[in-house]
Design a protein around this motif. Structure first.
Motif, PDB file in Angstrom:
ATOM      1  N   LEU A 168       1.556  16.857  -4.417  1.00  0.00           N
ATOM      2  CA  LEU A 168       0.531  15.987  -4.997  1.00  0.00           C
ATOM      3  C   LEU A 168       0.731  14.554  -4.515  1.00  0.00           C
ATOM      4  CD1 LEU A 168       0.570  17.276  -8.703  1.00  0.00           C
ATOM      5  CD2 LEU A 168      -1.002  17.950  -6.861  1.00  0.00           C
ATOM      6  N   TYR A 169      -0.363  13.820  -4.408  1.00  0.00           N
ATOM      7  CA  TYR A 169      -0.288  12.414  -4.035  1.00  0.00           C
ATOM      8  C   TYR A 169       0.316  11.611  -5.178  1.00  0.00           C
ATOM      9  CZ  TYR A 169      -3.760  13.868  -0.549  1.00  0.00           C
ATOM     10  OH  TYR A 169      -4.417  14.511   0.459  1.00  0.00           O
ATOM     11  N   ALA A 170       1.193  10.658  -4.823  1.00  0.00           N
ATOM     12  CA  ALA A 170       1.816   9.809  -5.846  1.00  0.00           C
ATOM     13  C   ALA A 170       2.034   8.421  -5.271  1.00  0.00           C
ATOM     14  CB  ALA A 170       3.150  10.402  -6.304  1.00  0.00           C
ATOM     15  N   ILE A 171       1.831   7.418  -6.094  1.00  0.00           N
ATOM     16  CA  ILE A 171       2.068   6.033  -5.677  1.00  0.00           C
ATOM     17  C   ILE A 171       3.562   5.743  -5.691  1.00  0.00           C
ATOM     18  CG2 ILE A 171       1.847   5.097  -8.017  1.00  0.00           C
ATOM     19  CD1 ILE A 171       0.436   2.658  -6.788  1.00  0.00           C
ATOM     20  N   LEU A 216       3.302   3.203   0.773  1.00  0.00           N
ATOM     21  CA  LEU A 216       2.623   2.890  -0.482  1.00  0.00           C
ATOM     22  C   LEU A 216       2.368   4.132  -1.332  1.00  0.00           C
ATOM     23  CD1 LEU A 216      -0.030   0.370   0.917  1.00  0.00           C
ATOM     24  CD2 LEU A 216       2.320  -0.075   0.185  1.00  0.00           C
ATOM     25  N   ALA A 217       2.391   5.284  -0.719  1.00  0.00           N
ATOM     26  CA  ALA A 217       2.175   6.546  -1.444  1.00  0.00           C
ATOM     27  C   ALA A 217       2.985   7.633  -0.756  1.00  0.00           C
ATOM     28  CB  ALA A 217       0.691   6.910  -1.478  1.00  0.00           C
ATOM     29  N   GLN A 218       3.221   8.726  -1.493  1.00  0.00           N
ATOM     30  CA  GLN A 218       4.001   9.831  -0.964  1.00  0.00           C
ATOM     31  C   GLN A 218       3.519  11.134  -1.573  1.00  0.00           C
ATOM     32  OE1 GLN A 218       8.067   9.314  -2.261  1.00  0.00           O
ATOM     33  NE2 GLN A 218       7.448   8.712  -4.322  1.00  0.00           N
ATOM     34  N   LEU A 219       3.996  12.229  -1.025  1.00  0.00           N
ATOM     35  CA  LEU A 219       3.718  13.542  -1.591  1.00  0.00           C
ATOM     36  C   LEU A 219       4.882  13.940  -2.482  1.00  0.00           C
ATOM     37  CD1 LEU A 219       2.217  15.600   1.380  1.00  0.00           C
ATOM     38  CD2 LEU A 219       1.065  14.998  -0.767  1.00  0.00           C
ATOM     39  N   VAL A 220       4.583  14.314  -3.705  1.00  0.00           N
ATOM     40  CA  VAL A 220       5.584  14.792  -4.651  1.00  0.00           C
ATOM     41  C   VAL A 220       5.111  16.148  -5.156  1.00  0.00           C
ATOM     42  CG1 VAL A 220       6.784  14.381  -6.818  1.00  0.00           C
ATOM     43  CG2 VAL A 220       6.226  12.451  -5.332  1.00  0.00           C
TER      44      VAL A 220
END
Length: 231
Positions: free
Chosen positions: A121-124, A114-118
């Motif tokens: 930074l946290y990203a949906i 549902l979310a990842q690191l980009v």
């Protein structure tokens, strides 16, 4: 001179897929229509090469893996929701906020895709948006008419008249057969019931779950053809 037991077999070269560069065209055609994706149809030594193929990815719309993920994430939201701290973080990310995570809700979101690191930074993710929609959309049982089935692609076209009359919707055949315990051959022309978010505007946001067999009589008037309407 060494003698051979027979002619040496050389496997004919397969045509490369024009969309990905990592698979053959035949492999992507198979992977696109399978929840196992391309890497599930290759030998062990080649799986790392095709593991990220976009042609069969669950992040690519209209692949079997994507259709399966839409249902999986929707059921997750409704039946096994993430902890409140994770949901709070996910809603903040959906708003585009630069969110901190003091309650450590991110690991649960990443575990479920549902979310990842980009760039640190946290990203949906798209699945994160599907999850929130599953929580916020109105979902209700509606009649579903099975128009036809496609065995090679393991899909079915259905009509959800409570959403849009005359607009076919493609769903995974195995979801219907697993829920109803019906054979594919028995489905065309059959009315079923499923849970759906019929207030959405675009077909890509329409998610059907929990198919059930039902008699015609309980179906609400106006959702059946005139010749099968019941009083």
């Amino acid at each position: 001179m060494d003698e051979l037991d027979g002619p040496e077999y050389i496997r004919p070269a397969q045509k490369e897929c024009p969309r990905c560069g990592c698979c053959s065209e035949d492999l992507c055609a198979k992977g696109r229509n399978s929840i196992r994706r391309c890497h599930g149809h290759t030998a062990d030594q080649a799986r790392d090469v095709v593991a990220s193929c976009p042609c069969s990815s669950e992040w690519t719309k209209h692949t079997a893996a994507w259709r399966n993920a839409q249902v999986r994430v929707t059921r997750l939201a409704r039946e096994l929701p993430v902890p409140e701290e994770s949901l709070t973080l996910l809603r903040a990310l959906a708003r585009g906020a630069h969110a901190e995570d003091p309650n450590e809700g991110f690991p649960q979101l990443r575990l479920r895709g549902l979310a990842q690191l980009v760039s640190g930074l946290y990203a949906i993710t798209p699945h994160g948006h599907t999850y929130l929609a599953a929580l916020d959309d109105v979902r209700a049982p509606v009649p579903v008419l099975v128009l036809d089935v496609d065995l090679p692609t393991r899909t079915a076209r259905v009509e959800v008249r409570a959403w849009q009359q005359g607009q076919p919707v493609t769903v995974l055949l195995d979801h219907i057969t697993n829920d109803t315990v019906m054979t594919p051959e028995a489905l065309p022309g059959r009315w079923l019931e499923a849970e759906a978010n019929v207030e959405v505007e675009h077909v890509d946001r329409l998610v059907l779950t929990h198919y059930r067999t039902v008699p015609l009589a309980p179906l609400r008037r106006g959702w059946l053809p005139a010749e099968t309407d019941t009083e």
